[in-house]
Design a protein around this motif. Structure first.
Motif, mmCIF file in Angstrom:
data_model
loop_
_atom_site.group_PDB
_atom_site.id
_atom_site.type_symbol
_atom_site.label_atom_id
_atom_site.label_comp_id
_atom_site.label_asym_id
_atom_site.label_seq_id
_atom_site.Cartn_x
_atom_site.Cartn_y
_atom_site.Cartn_z
ATOM 1 N N SER A 65 0.643 -1.132 -0.157
ATOM 2 C CA SER A 65 0.062 0.115 0.022
ATOM 3 C C SER A 65 0.877 1.288 0.127
ATOM 4 N N ARG A 66 2.156 1.139 0.426
ATOM 5 C CA ARG A 66 2.878 2.330 0.603
ATOM 6 C C ARG A 66 3.564 2.710 -0.922
ATOM 7 N N GLU A 67 3.380 1.711 -2.036
ATOM 8 C CA GLU A 67 3.957 1.950 -2.953
ATOM 9 C C GLU A 67 2.781 2.588 -4.135
ATOM 10 N N ARG A 68 3.271 3.395 -5.048
ATOM 11 C CA ARG A 68 2.323 3.796 -6.076
ATOM 12 C C ARG A 68 1.762 2.942 -6.933
ATOM 13 N N ARG A 69 0.673 2.569 -6.953
ATOM 14 C CA ARG A 69 -0.108 1.760 -7.774
ATOM 15 C C ARG A 69 -0.026 2.372 -9.161
ATOM 16 N N PRO A 70 0.294 1.449 -10.425
ATOM 17 C CA PRO A 70 0.197 2.181 -11.694
ATOM 18 C C PRO A 70 -1.291 2.264 -11.827
ATOM 19 N N THR A 71 -1.504 3.290 -12.651
ATOM 20 C CA THR A 71 -3.051 3.708 -12.935
ATOM 21 C C THR A 71 -3.112 3.736 -14.144
ATOM 22 N N PRO A 72 -4.406 3.776 -14.981
ATOM 23 C CA PRO A 72 -4.613 3.967 -16.185
ATOM 24 C C PRO A 72 -4.577 5.307 -16.655
ATOM 25 N N VAL A 73 -4.211 5.632 -17.966
ATOM 26 C CA VAL A 73 -3.613 6.931 -18.627
ATOM 27 C C VAL A 73 -4.750 7.207 -19.831
ATOM 28 N N GLN A 74 -4.846 8.263 -20.338
ATOM 29 C CA GLN A 74 -5.304 8.478 -21.665
ATOM 30 C C GLN A 74 -4.460 9.038 -22.660
ATOM 31 N N ARG A 75 -4.215 8.646 -23.793
ATOM 32 C CA ARG A 75 -3.218 9.203 -24.643
ATOM 33 C C ARG A 75 -3.843 9.257 -25.924
ATOM 34 N N VAL A 76 -3.379 10.450 -26.654
ATOM 35 C CA VAL A 76 -3.778 10.621 -27.973
ATOM 36 C C VAL A 76 -2.826 10.082 -29.035
ATOM 37 N N ILE A 77 -3.659 9.313 -30.072
ATOM 38 C CA ILE A 77 -2.923 8.612 -31.151
ATOM 39 C C ILE A 77 -3.084 9.299 -32.305
ATOM 40 N N PRO A 78 -2.122 10.187 -32.789
ATOM 41 C CA PRO A 78 -2.524 10.626 -34.380
ATOM 42 C C PRO A 78 -2.802 9.817 -35.314
ATOM 43 N N ILE A 79 -3.823 9.978 -36.065
ATOM 44 C CA ILE A 79 -3.993 9.124 -37.408
ATOM 45 C C ILE A 79 -3.830 9.417 -38.799
ATOM 46 N N GLY A 80 -4.281 10.649 -38.857
ATOM 47 C CA GLY A 80 -3.900 11.371 -40.174
ATOM 48 C C GLY A 80 -4.329 12.779 -40.087
ATOM 49 N N GLU A 81 -3.935 13.587 -41.155
ATOM 50 C CA GLU A 81 -4.655 14.916 -41.536
ATOM 51 C C GLU A 81 -5.850 15.016 -41.946
ATOM 52 N N PRO A 82 -6.863 15.942 -41.556
ATOM 53 C CA PRO A 82 -8.264 16.002 -41.645
ATOM 54 C C PRO A 82 -8.438 15.911 -43.474
ATOM 55 N N GLY A 83 -9.451 15.179 -43.785
ATOM 56 C CA GLY A 83 -9.651 15.189 -45.192
ATOM 57 C C GLY A 83 -8.885 14.038 -45.889
ATOM 58 N N LYS A 84 -8.109 13.572 -45.399
ATOM 59 C CA LYS A 84 -7.425 12.339 -46.101
ATOM 60 C C LYS A 84 -7.990 11.073 -46.055
ATOM 61 N N ARG A 85 -8.119 10.369 -47.254
ATOM 62 C CA ARG A 85 -8.994 9.394 -47.325
ATOM 63 C C ARG A 85 -8.463 8.122 -46.742
ATOM 64 N N GLY A 86 -9.195 7.298 -46.441
ATOM 65 C CA GLY A 86 -8.705 5.909 -45.821
ATOM 66 C C GLY A 86 -8.430 5.962 -44.156
ATOM 67 N N LEU A 87 -8.790 7.393 -43.556
ATOM 68 C CA LEU A 87 -8.560 7.203 -42.340
ATOM 69 C C LEU A 87 -9.241 6.185 -41.461
ATOM 70 N N ARG A 88 -10.439 6.073 -41.780
ATOM 71 C CA ARG A 88 -11.364 5.106 -41.023
ATOM 72 C C ARG A 88 -10.686 3.735 -40.942
ATOM 73 N N THR A 89 -10.176 3.327 -41.984
ATOM 74 C CA THR A 89 -9.624 2.058 -41.952
ATOM 75 C C THR A 89 -8.456 1.891 -41.098
ATOM 76 N N TYR A 90 -7.791 3.071 -40.962
ATOM 77 C CA TYR A 90 -6.478 3.170 -40.315
ATOM 78 C C TYR A 90 -7.136 2.994 -38.537
ATOM 79 N N VAL A 91 -8.030 3.754 -38.484
ATOM 80 C CA VAL A 91 -8.677 3.800 -37.101
ATOM 81 C C VAL A 91 -9.227 2.320 -36.587
ATOM 82 N N GLN A 92 -9.822 1.615 -37.672
ATOM 83 C CA GLN A 92 -10.225 0.408 -37.480
ATOM 84 C C GLN A 92 -8.850 -0.492 -37.051
ATOM 85 N N LEU A 93 -7.889 -0.215 -37.893
ATOM 86 C CA LEU A 93 -6.773 -1.328 -37.509
ATOM 87 C C LEU A 93 -6.229 -1.107 -35.947
ATOM 88 N N PHE A 94 -6.118 0.282 -35.618
ATOM 89 C CA PHE A 94 -5.645 0.442 -34.341
ATOM 90 C C PHE A 94 -6.610 -0.072 -33.346
#
Length: 297
Positions: free
Chosen positions: A54-83
């Motif tokens: 209990s004296r040690e710091r427990r690892p906790t979940p985090v939020q991280r932003v994962i860049p996929i592509g520039e706005p308007g670029k085709r195919g981004l949804r399939t890139y998202v599907q893969l991730f």
């Protein structure tokens, strides 16, 4: 070097071996080994979290932003599907930006690192394989059903016709099938490793309790197995609570849609490529990653 760094280094070595071999079966074995190591590390961390003082710091979940592509670029949804498919096999939850330009990943640091490493490798392969498919011209032999609207004698008439498959349609269908197959492969490995983890604990503790009474040994083995399952459950609960408290998403991402039409031939080709996919090299494993270049439609 921390245990997490050592784990990432070992995964990186498997990724490089998968990339260097031309043997499909060896590549499959290295890919499975990489995912097995990642899943096993996650399990070990979960067990450690359940026993940390209990004296040690427990690892906790985090939020991280994962860049996929520039706005308007085709195919981004399939890139998202893969991730998202990779994330599902590594205990990471995702929210997707409306524009599909980035993914919000929720999970423990090591799990998200693993997702980024696998994504970096598999995205390159998915884009390269779909490019090769389009350049081969194989998609041109297929057709798609389209609805044609025209005016006849003042009335609007809709007619269903068969039309040649466009390159953009073939590419989207190919990549959708590729991502779906990768998700199934990684999910199978995850399930196998988790089952093996519980079974190994039972066998190990049962063997260690041979000198004890039979009932006592069985009880100890069952207790450890339950402990592993509880640790995994605790990890799931921690992530679920963190996601509910942190996520601002409204609704559920429903995945990419091939709005231009459906190509069964491209789907089959993408599925085959997903089955044979090798994990690419990741020398920067564990480092911060930016947007990856990919072929547009």
């Amino acid at each position: 070097m921390s245990s997490q760094d050592k784990m990432l280094t070992r995964i990186g070595g498997l990724l490089r071996q998968a990339e260097s071999t031309e043997n499909e079966h060896e590549a499959e074995a290295f890919m499975a080994a990489a995912q097995r190591l990642a899943t096993r590390s996650s399990i070990d961390l979960a067990v450690a979290r359940s026993h940390v003082a209990s004296r040690e710091r427990r690892p906790t979940p985090v939020q991280r932003v994962i860049p996929i592509g520039e706005p308007g670029k085709r195919g981004l949804r399939t890139y998202v599907q893969l991730f998202v498919a990779i994330a599902a096999a590594n205990d990471v939850r995702c929210d997707v930006a409306r524009t599909s330009t980035q993914v919000y990943a929720y999970g423990f640091d090591g799990d998200i690192d693993t997702c980024e490493a696998l994504y970096a490798s598999l995205l390159i392969q998915m884009v390269r394989a779909s490019d090769q498919y389009i350049k081969s011209g194989a998609y041109k032999s297929g057709t798609v059903e389209k609805v044609v609207t025209e005016k006849r004698f003042g009335r609007t008439v809709r007619t269903r016709v068969r039309a040649p498959v466009a390159a953009v349609t073939a590419r989207l269908n190919f990549q959708m099938a590729f991502a779906a197959r990768i998700g199934r492969r990684l999910a199978e490995v995850k399930s196998e490793v988790e089952t093996e983890a519980v079974r190994s604990d039972v066998v190990r503790d049962a063997a260690g309790g041979d000198s004890a009474a039979g009932d006592g040994a069985a009880s100890a083995a069952a207790g450890t197995a339950n402990g592993t399952a509880l640790a995994l459950r605790d990890k799931e609960i921690a992530l679920t609570d963190f996601y509910r408290q942190t996520s601002e998403a409204r609704g559920t991402w429903r995945g990419p849609e091939a709005s231009a039409g459906y190509s069964s031939a491209a789907r089959r080709a993408g599925d085959r490529a997903g089955r044979a996919a090798r994990l690419g090299t990741a020398p920067e494993l564990g480092a911060a990653r930016g947007e990856l270049p990919g072929g547009g439609s």
